[in-house]
Motif scaffolding. Structure first.
Motif, PDB file in Angstrom:
ATOM      1  N   ASN A 283     -36.972   9.594 -26.305  1.00 23.77           N
ATOM      2  CA  ASN A 283     -37.266   9.512 -24.983  1.00 23.77           C
ATOM      3  C   ASN A 283     -38.286  10.586 -24.290  1.00 23.77           C
ATOM      4  OD1 ASN A 283     -35.733   7.119 -24.299  1.00 23.77           O
ATOM      5  ND2 ASN A 283     -33.746   8.064 -24.404  1.00 23.77           N
ATOM      6  N   LYS A 284     -38.691  10.210 -23.275  1.00 21.39           N
ATOM      7  CA  LYS A 284     -39.397  11.312 -22.669  1.00 21.39           C
ATOM      8  C   LYS A 284     -38.994  11.544 -21.245  1.00 21.39           C
ATOM      9  CE  LYS A 284     -43.870  10.585 -25.309  1.00 21.39           C
ATOM     10  NZ  LYS A 284     -43.589   9.141 -25.659  1.00 21.39           N
ATOM     11  N   THR A 285     -38.576  12.566 -20.864  1.00 17.29           N
ATOM     12  CA  THR A 285     -37.912  12.859 -19.641  1.00 17.29           C
ATOM     13  C   THR A 285     -38.703  13.832 -18.613  1.00 17.29           C
ATOM     14  OG1 THR A 285     -35.918  12.835 -20.627  1.00 17.29           O
ATOM     15  CG2 THR A 285     -35.759  14.046 -18.749  1.00 17.29           C
ATOM     16  N   LEU A 286     -39.200  13.419 -17.340  1.00 14.66           N
ATOM     17  CA  LEU A 286     -39.612  14.355 -16.358  1.00 14.66           C
ATOM     18  C   LEU A 286     -38.899  15.010 -15.402  1.00 14.66           C
ATOM     19  CD1 LEU A 286     -42.186  15.584 -15.497  1.00 14.66           C
ATOM     20  CD2 LEU A 286     -42.845  13.314 -14.347  1.00 14.66           C
ATOM     21  N   ILE A 287     -38.885  16.158 -15.426  1.00 10.06           N
ATOM     22  CA  ILE A 287     -37.878  16.909 -14.127  1.00 10.06           C
ATOM     23  C   ILE A 287     -38.794  17.216 -13.134  1.00 10.06           C
ATOM     24  CG2 ILE A 287     -36.133  18.460 -13.658  1.00 10.06           C
ATOM     25  CD1 ILE A 287     -35.598  18.701 -16.766  1.00 10.06           C
ATOM     26  N   ILE A 288     -38.490  17.138 -11.821  1.00 10.36           N
ATOM     27  CA  ILE A 288     -39.464  17.639 -10.683  1.00 10.36           C
ATOM     28  C   ILE A 288     -38.683  18.464  -9.771  1.00 10.36           C
ATOM     29  CG2 ILE A 288     -41.086  17.058  -9.000  1.00 10.36           C
ATOM     30  CD1 ILE A 288     -42.338  15.263 -10.564  1.00 10.36           C
TER      31      ILE A 288
ATOM     32  N   ALA B 299     -41.879  20.019 -13.941  1.00  8.44           N
ATOM     33  CA  ALA B 299     -43.197  20.089 -13.412  1.00  8.44           C
ATOM     34  C   ALA B 299     -42.424  20.615 -11.925  1.00  8.44           C
ATOM     35  CB  ALA B 299     -43.824  18.798 -13.251  1.00  8.44           C
ATOM     36  N   SER B 300     -43.406  21.317 -11.284  1.00  8.86           N
ATOM     37  CA  SER B 300     -42.976  21.611  -9.850  1.00  8.86           C
ATOM     38  C   SER B 300     -44.344  22.120  -9.194  1.00  8.86           C
ATOM     39  CB  SER B 300     -41.996  22.739  -9.864  1.00  8.86           C
ATOM     40  OG  SER B 300     -41.642  23.037  -8.571  1.00  8.86           O
ATOM     41  N   ARG B 301     -44.232  22.580  -7.964  1.00  8.89           N
ATOM     42  CA  ARG B 301     -45.334  22.969  -7.235  1.00  8.89           C
ATOM     43  C   ARG B 301     -45.960  24.120  -7.859  1.00  8.89           C
ATOM     44  NH1 ARG B 301     -43.971  22.989  -1.006  1.00  8.89           N
ATOM     45  NH2 ARG B 301     -42.524  24.475  -1.966  1.00  8.89           N
ATOM     46  N   THR B 302     -44.923  25.350  -8.102  1.00  5.60           N
ATOM     47  CA  THR B 302     -45.378  26.499  -8.808  1.00  5.60           C
ATOM     48  C   THR B 302     -44.991  26.589 -10.260  1.00  5.60           C
ATOM     49  OG1 THR B 302     -44.691  27.367  -6.678  1.00  5.60           O
ATOM     50  CG2 THR B 302     -45.295  28.981  -8.367  1.00  5.60           C
TER      51      THR B 302
ATOM     52  N   ALA C  37     -45.480  21.725 -16.061  1.00  5.96           N
ATOM     53  CA  ALA C  37     -46.691  21.196 -15.495  1.00  5.96           C
ATOM     54  C   ALA C  37     -46.654  21.728 -14.135  1.00  5.96           C
ATOM     55  CB  ALA C  37     -46.788  19.468 -15.883  1.00  5.96           C
ATOM     56  N   GLN C  38     -47.702  21.491 -13.614  1.00  7.78           N
ATOM     57  CA  GLN C  38     -47.978  21.706 -11.921  1.00  7.78           C
ATOM     58  C   GLN C  38     -47.953  20.283 -11.421  1.00  7.78           C
ATOM     59  OE1 GLN C  38     -50.446  21.366  -9.422  1.00  7.78           O
ATOM     60  NE2 GLN C  38     -49.243  22.575  -8.116  1.00  7.78           N
TER      61      GLN C  38
ATOM     62  N   LEU D 271     -37.664  10.022 -14.507  1.00  8.41           N
ATOM     63  CA  LEU D 271     -37.783  11.146 -13.626  1.00  8.41           C
ATOM     64  C   LEU D 271     -36.481  11.479 -12.949  1.00  8.41           C
ATOM     65  CD1 LEU D 271     -40.946  11.395 -11.530  1.00  8.41           C
ATOM     66  CD2 LEU D 271     -38.802  12.342 -10.891  1.00  8.41           C
ATOM     67  N   ILE D 272     -36.564  12.672 -12.999  1.00 11.47           N
ATOM     68  CA  ILE D 272     -35.314  13.491 -12.529  1.00 11.47           C
ATOM     69  C   ILE D 272     -35.823  14.185 -11.364  1.00 11.47           C
ATOM     70  CG2 ILE D 272     -33.279  14.749 -12.707  1.00 11.47           C
ATOM     71  CD1 ILE D 272     -33.003  14.101 -15.557  1.00 11.47           C
TER      72      ILE D 272
END
Ligand code: NDP
Length: 412
Positions: free
Chosen positions: A3-8, A34-37, A59-60, A81-82
């Motif tokens: 799986n591929k998981t993206l946390i924001i 990933a986040s703003r900063t 990632a940004q 996406l979490i």
């Protein structure tokens, strides 16, 4: 296939989610935070690597922009996406998930940045879109909302034919040593406690209605196991909105949270001088929003972790009937701030939110909880979630109390 998981979101909760997903790598596979900063993501990734040996990508992204989100989701080819950014980003992130056909999870309902109001309306309105895209959205998979909804579903499944009243009891007895600080995002925290209280009950005609109260006007003292008796104040809290829809036979639901005298005094002063305001004010030719300025002054919630001692205890006190007999059940979970910090470098408020976010996502990826459309926690079988809580660091207790046990509520 992995799986591929993206946390924001790379705040206190994002840190816990990143750690816990890494600790369950066989389910989450390749993890990107990933986040703003971006520097905050990199710092978390370094700690995760040092403590667990698992490498996560960073990632940004500006999660207010659907285009940026879509580009990132496609680049990563995410399966889930979490969302543990702020409630203001819920709708853009949901829309990006719908555009890419990716499952979505969050821990707090949408709040408009310019209005101190939160409700599920706009997220529920995306149910049809999610069904058309054959994806699932799980709303409110934190502790409250989240685990509290699952506790209610568990009580309903195993202990009651009819649930009549629910009182959600939330205690944070942590001490960080500062005269005043908030345990999670100060803006969200302060907006929550300075708002009017609200609870729901059925009137004599059987119609459900919301009763509004002045902020902090209704109080009771609850003896929280492993913590002791604490003043607990009636607040509005978002899980009530879905529970009144999904629990049949319900006659009343309320939410209580503990606050110390010193915290409340600080809050009253800040409110009286206008520091909790969300409208811009003119200051020496510049526009500033008072509550945002206050946030700059207060300690960063992430910095409280290493200083916080004591415990949290959040649970549900449920009354109803089983086979014609009255029944009262109390289900609760106790966490220790220092132990949480030792494990994942975040205090218990972030921990008790991040672990359930990871568990919700795990059950979705494993298809143990999977239904197309937008859903709340109590709609699913509580048993696998309750099992995971015990395994993943949030062991819970259940007590059957005297059938006539009740809360002694008074007006302050
Ligand atoms: P923090 O303020 O510590 O972290 C929020 C993170 O989101 C920060 O990394 C911030 O980035 C990032 N972010 C904000 N805006 C954007 C944006 N436009 N694009 C990308 N990233 C953005 O909050 P917490 O970690 O304490 O809380 C996270 C969520 O969890 C909140 O929604 C909160 O309401 C919820 N929560 C739920 C609870 C529950 O029990 N259900 C309990 C506690 C919290 P930056 O660092 O650049 O500002």
């Amino acid at each position: 296939m992995s799986n591929k998981t993206l946390i924001i979101g790379a705040g206190g909760v994002g840190n816990v989610v990143a750690f816990k997903c890494a600790m369950n790598r066989e389910t989450f596979g390749e993890i990107t935070l990933a986040s703003r900063t971006k520097s905050k993501c990199d710092a978390i990734a370094q700690n995760v690597k040092a403590k667990t040996g698992v490498e996560i990508q960073t990632a940004q992204v500006d999660a207010d922009s659907v285009e940026e989100l879509v580009a990132l989701i496609r680049e990563i080819d995410a399966d889930i996406l979490i969302n543990v950014a702020l409630p203001y980003q819920d709708l853009t992130i949901m829309d990006a998930c719908a555009a890419c056909g990716v499952d979505y999870l969050d821990t707090a309902n949408y709040e408009h940045p310019d209005e101190a109001k939160f409700e599920y309306k706009e997220q529920w309105a995306r149910d049809q879109l999610f069904r058309e895209q054959h994806i699932m959205g799980l709303l409110g998979s934190g502790f409250d909302p989240g685990v509290t909804n699952v506790f209610v579903a568990y009580a309903q499944k195993h202990y009651f034919d009819e649930i009549h009243t629910i009182d959600i009891l939330d205690c944070n007895a942590g001490d960080h040593g500062y005269p005043f600080a908030t345990n999670f995002n100060p803006e969200i925290n302060l907006r929550e406690v300075s708002a009017k209280g609200r609870y729901w009950q059925r009137n004599e005609h059987g119609e459900g209605e919301w009763i509004e109260t002045e902020p902090m006007a209704i109080k009771q003292v609850w003896d929280y196991p492993e913590v002791g008796p604490k003043d607990s104040y009636l607040l509005y809290h978002e899980e009530m909105e879905s529970l009144v829809k999904n629990i049949p036979h319900l006659k009343r639901i309320r939410f209580f949270m503990t606050f110390g005298e010193s915290y409340l005094t600080h809050m009253r002063v800040l409110e009286n001088v206008g520091m909790l305001g969300i409208e811009p004010v003119e200051h020496q030719g510049q526009k500033i929003i008072p509550i945002e300025f206050l946030k700059t002054l207060l300690p960063d919630p992430a910095s409280l972790g290493p200083r916080t001692k004591g415990k949290t205890n959040i649970g549900v006190f449920v009354k109803g009937i089983k086979e014609g007999e009255p029944k009262t059940v109390y289900i609760y979970q106790v966490s220790d701030h220092e132990k949480c910090y030792e494990e994942v470098m975040s205090q218990a408020v972030s921990y008790t939110t991040g672990v359930p976010a990871m568990i919700g996502a795990k059950l979705m990826l494993e298809k143990k909880w999977y239904q197309e459309g937008v859903h709340n926690m109590e709609e699913f079988d509580p048993d696998p979630f309750m099992e995971e809580l015990n395994k993943q660091g949030l062991p819970w207790q259940i007590m059957e109390l005297d059938a006539d046990a009740s809360l002694e509520v008074k007006e302050v």
